[in-house]
Every structure is written in structure tokens, then in C-alpha cells.
Design an enzyme around this catalytic site. Structure first.
Site, PDB file in Angstrom:
ATOM      1  N   TYR A  17       0.771  -1.262  -0.231  1.00 31.04           N
ATOM      2  CA  TYR A  17       0.039  -0.066  -0.074  1.00 31.04           C
ATOM      3  C   TYR A  17       0.835   1.235   0.079  1.00 31.04           C
ATOM      4  O   TYR A  17       1.789   1.225   0.873  1.00 31.04           O
ATOM      5  CB  TYR A  17      -0.893  -0.028   1.199  1.00 31.04           C
ATOM      6  N   CYS A  18       0.739   2.325  -0.890  1.00 30.08           N
ATOM      7  CA  CYS A  18       1.114   3.397  -1.070  1.00 30.08           C
ATOM      8  C   CYS A  18       2.923   3.212  -1.014  1.00 30.08           C
ATOM      9  O   CYS A  18       3.352   2.412  -1.914  1.00 30.08           O
ATOM     10  CB  CYS A  18       1.114   4.339   0.035  1.00 30.08           C
TER      11      CYS A  18
END
Length: 661
Positions: A333-334
Site C-alpha cells: 500500500y502506497c
């Protein structure tokens, strides 16, 4: 109900104050503000008052404006003409007592002027339109400069907008009708309570104003947020590994491991049962493992990007040891996805083929167009950050969150300023904002490397421009089936930038574009029936062409992704895996110890779990052979005894069970 009653009682108490007591309270509070700010000023006498280097940017802009006086005159004349129209309109409204045709209209998306007096009262309508006209003139003046380089022009535009946000009449008590109404009904007690709120925020920020967005006392990790049942089954200096308790009799044979960002805490994926992605994944029959990163203090100053990369590999080793499965699915994530891509390139060079699918949530790999965050990155600003980090050994998470909040200042700064300080309301409980305020620290060495090599020099997308522990990274060698999931309104990882990164891999890549932004577009459970998504396995060079030619599907993308990852594994299932039933013993309940460490607290020191040594290294699988035919890295039946030591944590000691043999 209890929260509402308490809020009503608070308002009743302050409303009962008389003018004399209000005045005395205000005087005492202002004296306290003066003392706090005096102490802050003495402690920060050498503070850099221009950390964004705006003096140079605006000097260049003024010089460009001076070279083209015709544009300046034209813009000023248009402003003067509109001002005359507004003056006439105001006089007409005051004389007739009725609204006249608007000179300046409020944008439908602008929620600042929602109070009815902005439309119905001529005085407030005049104030509002004057502000809108001045803002329009300022924007046109900024845009009229010619000959500026693109970066300087964007910086001037961005910070001018932030200045206009700050100057809104809604941010001042005497020009905000909602605040004036509150002053009348509470006899000014709302200003007293608002000043108390400001004092508390100043004290919490050691003289810096850190506006509370939510009632932080309303949430407790493991009880009403981050409450999906699970156990910590591995820990070391860098992370704790959580395995979530299955809710189905059968689970997918391939375990799923999630690499969250380290600038935030993982429980954005586990806020409430109704919107918890972790719970949803468990309910779909995935064996879910999540890395919970340490919140590092000054003792981690020399921790580098390579340590984070090796931590991902260690977590993979732990999952393999626990389940006996070498094949696994990974999600990043990210910047956790940026780390995952680097790990995949590293593993490819090492001949490690355990990852069978990789999913990237809002992940940038090509930083050539990083959006508005790029305005905070240049040599001067990085040097300022490095000087700050060299003093304390880390970058305080509030610095990062402050930059993120600036991107949406009206929503994430000024709305809370008005609510908490001018209206005198206490912050309301909101799980997402609680998570947003629970920021972490970044080690000095790692963060400097990340800013320079990725944001500034954009080396990750260049084959072999970066190396980790002597291993050159080349994203084009990654042939693992990959799925990139981005959101169309993302202001942190713009979708066109993530799209460019998705095209760097050498294998099959699927791209999903969801609705909303960086958080809401990812945390979008199917039951909510919100937003929409596009999906395609074809990624042409032009992202606009992809957007125009890709069908829109209603609702959440979660089931779409679940179907994709199941197909890759032929939906092969096994009996559900309970935490502690594998090779790793239970240490403590989820969400663990690291996630509970907040800013201002020392990092807990946990004694590391010891994994059994592998009998043979993981080797590359020949193209014609299946993974099952290759020598497995899973712990054999007669594995050496695993040792899990106790955790000497002063705050909440947790005594783990003895390891299983």
C-alpha cells in the site's frame, strides 16, 4: 448518546457564564498563550522561517510580472471593473433589502459558505463576493507571469492558494455569521472554550499548533479500531507480523501478506468491522498476514531502506515457516508498494520466485510527475529536512502529516480551526481522522535516501540506477502477475503517475482505477455500494486513452481483485489455519505492541523471534517446472526449535507462549 450528552453538558456549562467571567477567562487564557508562545520562541530562536524557500520563488515571479506590464495592467483593469460592479450590486442590495444578481458565484464544491446568511444578508454577501473577487484577481495575477519555469510557477500557484485559503472570511470570528450566531447564543463562551481547545493543542505540540481533528480519547486500539481478531506470531526490531484468525472452514492454499506504508499505521485497513478490508479478506477465505512496522525513535537513525527491504523478506520467511507454503500473494500500500516493487526486483536478481502475485494500492514507481507533493521536494528543502533529522535522528510524523494536510487545507486544517477554536466545539469522534492523527516517525538515513533517490532523482524507474546491498534493481525484470489499484481523485499518488509505473514491469499487469481518493477509494467495501471502477489488462502508453476506452463498473473493486487472485491460484484450498497452529507460536493478541507506540513515546524494545534456519537456499525455478518441484524453503518436519523470547516492554508487557517444536 453519551458523547452527545457530554457535548450538550459542556455547551450548557459555558453558556451559563456571564460576560464578566467570560472576560476574566479570556484574559487568563491569553496570558497562558503568551507564556507558551514566549517559551516556544526562545526554544526556536534559530528556526527557519522560510522552510519552503518561497522567497526565491516569489522573487522570480515578481521579476517575471515586471517584464510584462501589459498583462498586469489588463488583469488590474478587469479587477477594477468587477469591483465597480460589486459596489453597485451591494448598494442596490442594501437599499432594497433584497439580493441582487451576483458578480461572483460560489463554487458548488465550496462548503465554507453554507450558512444561509452568506446568501440572505447583504453585508455577508458583500464580504463573501469581495473575497471571491480578490481570490479570482490573485489567481489571474499569478497565472499572468510568463517566462517562469514550470516548477516555480506551480509552487507560486500552490502556496498562493494556501494563502487565499487562510484569508477566507470564514476563518475570522467577526466575518463568519455562524460564529457570530454562536457568540450571541453562548454569550461569548464559545470563544472561551475555543481558546481552551487551542491551548491544549499548543501544549500538545510544544508550542506548535497541532489542531485536533477528532476526539482521540474515544478510540482504543484492539477494542473499537484495529479490532479484527488475530495474533502476533513473529517480531523483530523492524516489525511485528500479525496473522488473522480465520472465519471460514477452508482457506486459499496461498497465504496473503500485506506490506503497509511505514509513514502511517496499518490499521487504515482495519478501522471498523463494516469497512475493514482485513476482515473482508479473512471472510473471503484468505490466510492474512500483515506487517506492523515499528514506530522508530532516535535509536533507529542509521536504519536504511535496505533494512526495510530485508524486513519484507524476513516476513516472507516467517509466513513460509508458519504455513509450510513457499508460494504466496503480496499486497503493498502506497510507499509499502514502492518497497514491495524494490523487493521483487531484488528477489528476481537473487533467483527467489516465492511471490506468485503482487498487488499495489496507490503506488508510485515513476516519480517524474508526483503531483503537488513534488512541490515540497528540491535540494534546499531536502537539506532543511536532513538538518532537522540529523538533530533528532528521525523525521517527526507530524511534519509529514502537515504537508499532506496542506494539499487539502480547507478540509483538513481550516474546517477544524473554525469548529474547534471559533465555534468552541469539541472535536467529534471519527475513526479515519483518529488514524490520520496517529502518525509515525521516519528514520533519518532511510528518509533521506527515499527523498533523494525516488522523489528528487527518480531512480527507481531507471534500470539498475539503484542498488540495495550490491544488488542492482531493475523493475523491468519483474514478471510476477501484478495488479495496480489507483483512485481517480488521489492527490498523494496521482493515478497517471501510478499508471506510468505499472507499465515498467516485464510481466502481465492489470490496472484498476477506482473512484474517490487515496484512502476512501481503497477502503471501499462492497456493502457500501459506493463509487465505481475501471479495469483492464491492456495498458497503452497514453493514460487518457486508457481512461476513455475502459468500461465503468459500479461499486467496489474488491470482488474484482479477489476473483483475479483466486484464478491465479486455481482457487486451491486447504483447511483453515489458526494462529499458533503452525510453526510460529502466539506472542500476543492483535494489533500488537508496535502499533500502540505514539509520537513522543520511546520505541518499545522487543526481543526477536528466531526462525529455524533453512535447510537449503531458495533457487530459481526453471520455466518448465512448477514451484512445487523446486526445493522448498519451508521449515521441514524436523526443523530446529524456534525460540521466541519475552518482550521487555515497560508499558504493557506481554509474555508469549513457549515456541512449538
Amino acid at each position: 448518546m453519551a458523547d452527545n450528552k457530554q457535548a450538550a453538558d459542556n455547551q450548557a456549562d459555558i453558556g451559563a457564564l456571564g460576560y464578566a467571567s467570560v472576560t476574566k477567562e479570556m484574559q487568563d487564557n491569553f496570558k497562558q498563550v503568551e507564556e507558551i508562545m514566549s517559551g516556544f520562541s526562545k526554544a526556536h530562536e534559530n528556526m527557519n522561517l522560510d522552510p519552503f524557500n518561497l522567497k526565491t520563488a516569489y522573487s522570480d515571479w515578481a521579476e517575471a510580472i515586471a517584464k510584462n506590464p501589459e498583462k498586469l495592467i489588463e488583469t488590474n483593469m478587469a479587477f477594477w471593473q468587477k469591483s465597480m460592479e460589486l459596489t453597485q450590486q451591494a448598494m442596490q442590495s442594501f437599499m432594497s433589502g433584497q439580493a441582487a444578481p451576483k458578480v461572483m458565484e460560489t463554487a458548488k464544491s465550496d462548503r465554507r459558505f453554507s450558512h444561509e446568511d452568506w446568501e440572505n444578508k447583504p453585508a455577508f454577501d458583500m464580504i463573501k463576493q469581495s473575497y471571491l473577487l480578490m481570490s479570482d484577481w490573485t489567481r489571474k495575477l499569478v497565472a499572468s507571469a510568463e517566462g517562469l519555469d514550470e516548477r516555480t510557477a506551480e509552487r507560486v500557484k500552490f502556496f498562493t492558494e494556501r494563502g487565499l485559503d487562510a484569508m477566507s472570511p470564514t476563518n475570522f470570528a467577526l466575518t463568519n455569521p455562524a460564529v457570530l450566531e454562536k457568540i450571541r447564543t453562548t454569550k461569548g463562551a464559545n470563544l472561551v472554550h475555543g481558546l481552551k481547545n487551542m491551548l491544549e493543542d499548543l501544549e500538545a505540540g510544544n508550542g506548535q499548533l497541532r489542531i485536533r481533528m477528532t476526539d482521540t480519547k474515544a478510540f482504543k486500539l484492539g477494542e473499537n479500531v484495529a479490532a479484527t481478531p488475530g495474533k502476533v506470531v513473529f517480531q523483530n526490531r523492524m516489525f511485528q507480523l500479525i496473522q488473522y484468525t480465520p472465519s471460514t472452514e477452508k482457506v486459499l492454499k496461498r497465504p496473503l501478506m500485506i506490506v503497509p506504508p511505514w509513514i502511517n499505521k496499518f490499521y487504515i485497513l482495519d478501522l471498523q468491522p463494516k469497512n475493514s478490508m482485513l476482515k473482508w479478506l479473512v471472510d473471503q477465505g484468505h490466510t492474512v498476514y500483515v506487517m506492523s512496522w515499528v514506530n522508530p525513535d532516535e535509536t533507529y537513525a542509521d536504519t536504511g531502506f535496505e533494512d526495510y527491504l530485508q524486513a519484507v523478506i524476513t516476513a516472507m520467511d516467517a509466513v513460509e515457516c508458519d504455513t509450510g507454503e513457499a508460494d504466496m500473494n503480496l499486497i503493498g500500500y502506497c510507499i509499502g508498494g514502492t518497497l514491495l516493487s524494490s523487493t521483487l526486483a531484488y528477489l528476481k536478481a537473487k533467483g527467489d520466485n516465492r511471490v506468485k502475485s503482487a498487488t499495489f494500492f496507490t503506488t508510485m514507481l515513476d516519480f517524474s510527475e508526483p503531483g503537488e507533493l513534488g512541490l515540497f521536494i528540491d535540494e534546499i528543502q531536502i537539506s532543511n529536512i536532513e538538518a532537522q533529522m540529523n538533530e533528532q535522528g528521525y523525521l517527526d510524523g507530524s511534519t509529514m502529516s502537515g504537508a499532506f494536510n496542506l494539499l487539502r487545507a480547507n478540509d483538513l486544517i481550516w474546517s477544524f480551526y473554525v469548529n474547534n477554536y471559533l465555534l468552541g466545539n469539541d472535536p467529534r469522534p471519527f475513526d479515519l481522522l483518529y488514524w490520520n492523527s496517529d502518525s509515525t516517525r521516519m528514520p533519518a538515513k532511510m528518509h533521506s535516501w527515499y527523498l533523494r533517490n525516488l522523489y528528487k532523482d527518480n531512480k527507481l524507474c531507471q534500470p539498475k540506477a539503484l542498488s540495495v546491498e550490491g544488488v542492482e534493481l531493475d523493475l523491468s525484470t519483474i514478471d510476477v502477475p501484478a495488479c495496480f489499484i489507483s483512485t481517480i481523485e488521489d492527490h498523494i499518488a496521482p493515478w497517471k503517475s501510478t499508471y506510468a509505473g505499472a507499465r515498467l514491469f516485464g510481466g502481465d499487469v492489470r490496472f484498476i482505477l477506482g473512484g474517490s481518493g487515496h484512502i476512501a477509494g481503497i477502503v471501499n467495501p462492497p456493502a457500501a455500494n459506493k463509487y465505481n471502477y475501471r479495469v483492464s489488462n491492456e495498458l497503452p502508453e497514453n493514460p487518457d486513452a486508457w481512461l476513455a476506452n475502459t468500461q465503468i463498473n459500479a461499486g467496489s473493486w474488491w470482488p474484482e481483485w479477489d476473483g483475479w487472485v483466486r484464478t491465479l491460484a486455481n482457487n486451491e484450498q486447504v483447511d483453515a489455519r489458526q494462529p499458533g497452529s503452525g510453526k510460529l507460536a502466539v506472542i500476543e493478541n492483535a494489533p500488537g505492541t508496535y502499533v500502540k507506540s505514539r509520537l513522543g513515546e520511546a520505541t518499545p524494545v522487543l526481543e526477536a523471534t528466531i526462525l529455524p534456519e533453512k535447510t537449503a537456499p531458495v533457487v530459481a525455478t526453471p520455466p518448465q517446472a512448477s514451484v512445487a518441484e523446486a526445493p522448498q524453503a519451508a521449515a521441514p518436519k524436523a526443523a530446529p526449535q524456534q525460540t521466541v523470547a519475552k518482550k521487555p516492554v515497560a508499558k504493557k508487557p506481554a509474555t508469549p507462549k513457549k515456541p512449538k517444536v
